[in-house]
Design a protein around this motif. Structure first.
Motif, PDB file in Angstrom:
ATOM      1  N   PHE A   3      30.002  38.863  21.630  1.00  0.00           N
ATOM      2  CA  PHE A   3      31.065  39.758  21.165  1.00  0.00           C
ATOM      3  C   PHE A   3      30.413  41.091  20.810  1.00  0.00           C
ATOM      4  O   PHE A   3      29.864  41.256  19.727  1.00  0.00           O
ATOM      5  CB  PHE A   3      31.794  39.128  19.979  1.00  0.00           C
ATOM      6  N   HIS A   4      30.440  42.017  21.769  1.00  0.00           N
ATOM      7  CA  HIS A   4      29.733  43.290  21.597  1.00  0.00           C
ATOM      8  C   HIS A   4      30.578  44.333  20.873  1.00  0.00           C
ATOM      9  O   HIS A   4      30.048  45.177  20.181  1.00  0.00           O
ATOM     10  CB  HIS A   4      29.383  43.906  22.966  1.00  0.00           C
ATOM     11  N   THR A   5      31.888  44.296  21.119  1.00  0.00           N
ATOM     12  CA  THR A   5      32.730  45.425  20.708  1.00  0.00           C
ATOM     13  C   THR A   5      33.782  45.029  19.693  1.00  0.00           C
ATOM     14  O   THR A   5      34.441  43.998  19.850  1.00  0.00           O
ATOM     15  CB  THR A   5      33.413  46.021  21.965  1.00  0.00           C
ATOM     16  N   ARG A   6      33.907  45.876  18.676  1.00  0.00           N
ATOM     17  CA  ARG A   6      34.973  45.680  17.681  1.00  0.00           C
ATOM     18  C   ARG A   6      35.915  46.865  17.724  1.00  0.00           C
ATOM     19  O   ARG A   6      35.486  47.988  18.001  1.00  0.00           O
ATOM     20  CB  ARG A   6      34.379  45.521  16.286  1.00  0.00           C
ATOM     21  N   LYS A   7      37.184  46.599  17.472  1.00  0.00           N
ATOM     22  CA  LYS A   7      38.186  47.673  17.409  1.00  0.00           C
ATOM     23  C   LYS A   7      38.992  47.494  16.129  1.00  0.00           C
ATOM     24  O   LYS A   7      39.283  46.364  15.711  1.00  0.00           O
ATOM     25  CB  LYS A   7      39.153  47.585  18.602  1.00  0.00           C
ATOM     26  N   TRP A  28      41.517  47.927  26.774  1.00  0.00           N
ATOM     27  CA  TRP A  28      40.208  47.744  26.121  1.00  0.00           C
ATOM     28  C   TRP A  28      39.390  46.674  26.845  1.00  0.00           C
ATOM     29  O   TRP A  28      38.189  46.819  27.037  1.00  0.00           O
ATOM     30  CB  TRP A  28      40.401  47.337  24.657  1.00  0.00           C
ATOM     31  N   ILE A  29      40.078  45.583  27.263  1.00  0.00           N
ATOM     32  CA  ILE A  29      39.367  44.504  27.970  1.00  0.00           C
ATOM     33  C   ILE A  29      38.826  45.029  29.299  1.00  0.00           C
ATOM     34  O   ILE A  29      37.670  44.796  29.661  1.00  0.00           O
ATOM     35  CB  ILE A  29      40.308  43.297  28.199  1.00  0.00           C
ATOM     36  N   ASP A  30      39.667  45.772  30.024  1.00  0.00           N
ATOM     37  CA  ASP A  30      39.260  46.300  31.330  1.00  0.00           C
ATOM     38  C   ASP A  30      38.057  47.239  31.169  1.00  0.00           C
ATOM     39  O   ASP A  30      37.084  47.160  31.929  1.00  0.00           O
ATOM     40  CB  ASP A  30      40.447  47.037  31.964  1.00  0.00           C
ATOM     41  N   GLU A  31      38.124  48.093  30.159  1.00  0.00           N
ATOM     42  CA  GLU A  31      37.023  49.036  29.926  1.00  0.00           C
ATOM     43  C   GLU A  31      35.745  48.287  29.548  1.00  0.00           C
ATOM     44  O   GLU A  31      34.657  48.603  30.029  1.00  0.00           O
ATOM     45  CB  GLU A  31      37.417  50.024  28.830  1.00  0.00           C
ATOM     46  N   GLU A  32      35.891  47.280  28.705  1.00  0.00           N
ATOM     47  CA  GLU A  32      34.723  46.487  28.282  1.00  0.00           C
ATOM     48  C   GLU A  32      34.074  45.802  29.494  1.00  0.00           C
ATOM     49  O   GLU A  32      32.852  45.813  29.644  1.00  0.00           O
ATOM     50  CB  GLU A  32      35.191  45.435  27.261  1.00  0.00           C
ATOM     51  N   CYS A  33      34.925  45.213  30.347  1.00  0.00           N
ATOM     52  CA  CYS A  33      34.398  44.531  31.546  1.00  0.00           C
ATOM     53  C   CYS A  33      33.745  45.536  32.493  1.00  0.00           C
ATOM     54  O   CYS A  33      32.699  45.243  33.093  1.00  0.00           O
ATOM     55  CB  CYS A  33      35.522  43.788  32.272  1.00  0.00           C
ATOM     56  N   ILE A  66      39.512  43.551  15.447  1.00  0.00           N
ATOM     57  CA  ILE A  66      39.405  42.544  16.506  1.00  0.00           C
ATOM     58  C   ILE A  66      38.046  42.694  17.181  1.00  0.00           C
ATOM     59  O   ILE A  66      37.427  43.753  17.109  1.00  0.00           O
ATOM     60  CB  ILE A  66      40.551  42.667  17.535  1.00  0.00           C
ATOM     61  N   GLU A  67      37.605  41.627  17.837  1.00  0.00           N
ATOM     62  CA  GLU A  67      36.344  41.719  18.584  1.00  0.00           C
ATOM     63  C   GLU A  67      36.547  41.170  19.988  1.00  0.00           C
ATOM     64  O   GLU A  67      37.306  40.219  20.190  1.00  0.00           O
ATOM     65  CB  GLU A  67      35.204  41.015  17.852  1.00  0.00           C
ATOM     66  N   ILE A  68      35.871  41.820  20.941  1.00  0.00           N
ATOM     67  CA  ILE A  68      36.036  41.497  22.358  1.00  0.00           C
ATOM     68  C   ILE A  68      34.752  40.845  22.865  1.00  0.00           C
ATOM     69  O   ILE A  68      33.674  41.438  22.751  1.00  0.00           O
ATOM     70  CB  ILE A  68      36.336  42.769  23.177  1.00  0.00           C
ATOM     71  N   GLY A  69      34.896  39.631  23.402  1.00  0.00           N
ATOM     72  CA  GLY A  69      33.736  38.903  23.917  1.00  0.00           C
ATOM     73  C   GLY A  69      33.781  38.766  25.425  1.00  0.00           C
ATOM     74  O   GLY A  69      34.844  38.584  26.013  1.00  0.00           O
ATOM     75  N   ILE A  70      32.593  38.851  26.024  1.00  0.00           N
ATOM     76  CA  ILE A  70      32.465  38.754  27.483  1.00  0.00           C
ATOM     77  C   ILE A  70      31.393  37.719  27.803  1.00  0.00           C
ATOM     78  O   ILE A  70      30.357  37.672  27.125  1.00  0.00           O
ATOM     79  CB  ILE A  70      31.971  40.099  28.075  1.00  0.00           C
ATOM     80  N   GLU A  71      31.631  36.948  28.853  1.00  0.00           N
ATOM     81  CA  GLU A  71      30.608  36.002  29.318  1.00  0.00           C
ATOM     82  C   GLU A  71      30.591  36.038  30.840  1.00  0.00           C
ATOM     83  O   GLU A  71      31.655  36.105  31.464  1.00  0.00           O
ATOM     84  CB  GLU A  71      30.973  34.600  28.816  1.00  0.00           C
ATOM     85  N   VAL A  72      29.404  35.961  31.408  1.00  0.00           N
ATOM     86  CA  VAL A  72      29.314  35.928  32.869  1.00  0.00           C
ATOM     87  C   VAL A  72      29.633  34.519  33.353  1.00  0.00           C
ATOM     88  O   VAL A  72      29.100  33.533  32.844  1.00  0.00           O
ATOM     89  CB  VAL A  72      27.905  36.338  33.351  1.00  0.00           C
ATOM     90  N   LEU A  80      31.029  40.348  40.424  1.00  0.00           N
ATOM     91  CA  LEU A  80      30.567  39.715  39.188  1.00  0.00           C
ATOM     92  C   LEU A  80      31.818  39.139  38.532  1.00  0.00           C
ATOM     93  O   LEU A  80      32.780  39.871  38.271  1.00  0.00           O
ATOM     94  CB  LEU A  80      29.908  40.754  38.273  1.00  0.00           C
ATOM     95  N   THR A  81      31.812  37.826  38.293  1.00  0.00           N
ATOM     96  CA  THR A  81      32.966  37.195  37.663  1.00  0.00           C
ATOM     97  C   THR A  81      32.678  36.993  36.180  1.00  0.00           C
ATOM     98  O   THR A  81      31.637  36.431  35.809  1.00  0.00           O
ATOM     99  CB  THR A  81      33.284  35.839  38.332  1.00  0.00           C
ATOM    100  N   LEU A  82      33.615  37.456  35.350  1.00  0.00           N
ATOM    101  CA  LEU A  82      33.464  37.390  33.895  1.00  0.00           C
ATOM    102  C   LEU A  82      34.600  36.583  33.294  1.00  0.00           C
ATOM    103  O   LEU A  82      35.648  36.413  33.912  1.00  0.00           O
ATOM    104  CB  LEU A  82      33.519  38.802  33.303  1.00  0.00           C
ATOM    105  N   LYS A  83      34.400  36.102  32.062  1.00  0.00           N
ATOM    106  CA  LYS A  83      35.519  35.614  31.275  1.00  0.00           C
ATOM    107  C   LYS A  83      35.530  36.377  29.962  1.00  0.00           C
ATOM    108  O   LYS A  83      34.496  36.944  29.558  1.00  0.00           O
ATOM    109  CB  LYS A  83      35.473  34.099  31.074  1.00  0.00           C
ATOM    110  N   CYS A  84      36.681  36.382  29.313  1.00  0.00           N
ATOM    111  CA  CYS A  84      36.824  37.223  28.120  1.00  0.00           C
ATOM    112  C   CYS A  84      37.651  36.502  27.054  1.00  0.00           C
ATOM    113  O   CYS A  84      38.602  35.780  27.375  1.00  0.00           O
ATOM    114  CB  CYS A  84      37.523  38.520  28.542  1.00  0.00           C
TER     115      CYS A  84
END
Ligand SMILES: CCCCCCCCCCCCCCCC(=O)SCCNC(=O)CCNC(=O)[C@H](O)C(C)(C)COP(=O)(O)OP(=O)(O)OC[C@H]1O[C@@H](n2cnc3c(N)ncnc32)[C@H](O)[C@@H]1OP(=O)(O)O
Length: 130
Positions: A3-7, A28-33, A66-72, A80-84
């Motif tokens: 979880f890199h980003t908080r808003k 925000w999710i699209d930008e984070e990805c 809130i916090e946004i988490g990304i995983e490969v 590159l396929t991610l989940k969020c």
């Protein structure tokens, strides 16, 4: 998942129900990805190709964090396929999960460009290679 980003939810992020506007969260999710993929694939021309079903499980209100988490999930050839997952730090509830987000690296003509990456790289790995 990292979880890199908080808003911080501000008045301009709300819908008429006075909860977090879904479109803002997807932005925000699209930008984070995109940022994550640009850094991992080392290609600034990386676009969103596909996003799987989204399910708003809970929400957030003004003043929440809130916090946004990304995983490969997978490194492909040009993709590159991610989940969020997005969590509400105040309520500790999951707001949304997206199981599959496919980002594609492009060449100068806007065509898929193989990125040659097979695993997540960290800054320290890249510095060691220098
Ligand atoms: C100078 C520094 C600047 C830095 C700056 C930083 C600024 C940072 C700001 C960020 C700000 C936010 C940025 C947001 C990012 C956008 O909002 S991007 C805008 C929205 N997206 C688009 O406009 C993309 C439009 N689509 C296209 O152009 C074409 O579909 C594409 C992407 C070129 C792909 O073309 P295609 O013919 O489908 O290609 P194809 O070879 O069949 O597939 C390519 C890959 O995608 C996969 N794929 C294709 N279709 C699907 C599907 N339906 N499902 C799953 N996977 C699929 C394939 O399996 C393949 O994977 P690999 O085998 O290569 O691993």
């Amino acid at each position: 998942m990292n979880f890199h980003t908080r808003k911080w939810i501000k008045p301009q992020d709300l819908n008429p129900n006075q909860t977090l506007f879904g479109g803002r969260l997807l932005e925000w999710i699209d930008e984070e990805c995109a940022l994550y993929s640009i850094i991992q694939l080392e290609n600034p021309k990386t676009v969103t190709k596909y996003m799987s079903e989204i399910d708003f499980r809970s929400s957030a209100k003004q003043g929440d964090i809130i916090e946004i988490g990304i995983e490969v999930v997978k490194f492909g050839s040009a993709s590159l396929t991610l989940k969020c997952e997005v969590r509400n730090k105040m309520t500790r509830e999951t707001i949304i999960t997206v199981d599959k987000i496919v980002m594609v690296a492009l060449d100068e003509n806007g065509k898929p460009k193989p990125h040659g990456k097979t695993k997540v790289e960290f800054v320290k790995d890249r510095l060691e290679d220098k």
